[in-house]
Scaffold this motif. Structure first.
Motif, PDB file in Angstrom:
ATOM      1  N   PRO A  34     -50.808-116.041  24.187  1.00  0.00           N
ATOM      2  CA  PRO A  34     -49.551-115.383  24.558  1.00  0.00           C
ATOM      3  C   PRO A  34     -48.526-115.298  23.422  1.00  0.00           C
ATOM      4  O   PRO A  34     -47.732-114.363  23.392  1.00  0.00           O
ATOM      5  CB  PRO A  34     -49.012-116.223  25.712  1.00  0.00           C
ATOM      6  CG  PRO A  34     -49.877-117.394  25.851  1.00  0.00           C
ATOM      7  CD  PRO A  34     -51.086-117.218  25.007  1.00  0.00           C
ATOM      8  N   ASP A  37     -49.889-112.287  21.691  1.00  0.00           N
ATOM      9  CA  ASP A  37     -50.358-111.232  22.589  1.00  0.00           C
ATOM     10  C   ASP A  37     -51.709-110.662  22.129  1.00  0.00           C
ATOM     11  O   ASP A  37     -51.885-109.454  21.979  1.00  0.00           O
ATOM     12  CB  ASP A  37     -49.301-110.130  22.700  1.00  0.00           C
ATOM     13  CG  ASP A  37     -49.509-109.247  23.913  1.00  0.00           C
ATOM     14  OD1 ASP A  37     -50.120-109.693  24.902  1.00  0.00           O
ATOM     15  OD2 ASP A  37     -49.064-108.077  23.861  1.00  0.00           O
ATOM     16  N   LYS A  91     -49.924-110.709  30.362  1.00  0.00           N
ATOM     17  CA  LYS A  91     -48.699-110.860  29.568  1.00  0.00           C
ATOM     18  C   LYS A  91     -47.555-111.378  30.442  1.00  0.00           C
ATOM     19  O   LYS A  91     -46.839-112.307  30.055  1.00  0.00           O
ATOM     20  CB  LYS A  91     -48.321-109.537  28.915  1.00  0.00           C
ATOM     21  CG  LYS A  91     -47.183-109.662  27.936  1.00  0.00           C
ATOM     22  CD  LYS A  91     -46.972-108.378  27.170  1.00  0.00           C
ATOM     23  CE  LYS A  91     -45.864-108.559  26.157  1.00  0.00           C
ATOM     24  NZ  LYS A  91     -45.703-107.396  25.299  1.00  0.00           N
ATOM     25  N   SER A  95     -46.679-115.285  29.402  1.00  0.00           N
ATOM     26  CA  SER A  95     -45.695-115.222  28.310  1.00  0.00           C
ATOM     27  C   SER A  95     -44.853-116.501  28.232  1.00  0.00           C
ATOM     28  O   SER A  95     -44.393-116.877  27.156  1.00  0.00           O
ATOM     29  CB  SER A  95     -44.805-113.992  28.435  1.00  0.00           C
ATOM     30  OG  SER A  95     -44.048-114.054  29.623  1.00  0.00           O
TER      31      SER A  95
END
Length: 119
Positions: A34, A37, A91, A95
């Motif tokens: 994360p 990404d 995501k 995140s």
């Protein structure tokens, strides 16, 4: 009455996981990172990331990720094919782990195991 028969299939790929991967997993297909990404394909040893409006599969990360410490960055284990197909969900869900440094890598686990055996 016939006895029930169970089939158990166990897959293990611990020996091909990178040392920077998270400890505690016998089998992994992909990691999602994360902080940057990006996905990592454990079996094929390739990074998967979005570039020029497409998912690309490369053996090395672009230089923009040069400062990322792979031993410290958080990895989410994903055992589904083509996890980037659910990227928006991944995501949003992961995140919050972008700056998490609490995960122990395989490398660190090996170091700690060796130290505790010496005592």
């Amino acid at each position: 009455m016939t006895p029930a028969k169970a089939q158990v299939a166990v897959s293990v790929n611990l020996n091909i996981q990178p040392d920077w991967g998270p400890s505690g997993y016998d089998y992994v297909e992909y990691y999602y990172l994360p902080e940057i990404d990006v996905y990592f394909d454990v079996v094929n040893k390739r990074y998967v990331y979005w570039e020029n409006n497409a998912w690309v599969h490369k053996s090395k990360l672009p230089s923009r990720y040069a400062n990322v410490d792979m031993n410290k960055t958080y990895k989410v284990v994903m055992n589904n094919k083509n996890p980037w197909n659910s990227h928006a969900s991944d995501k949003a869900k992961y995140s919050k782990y972008a700056k998490d440094r609490s995960q122990v890598s395989i490398k660190d686990k090996k170091k700690n195991t060796k130290k505790s055996k010496k005592k």
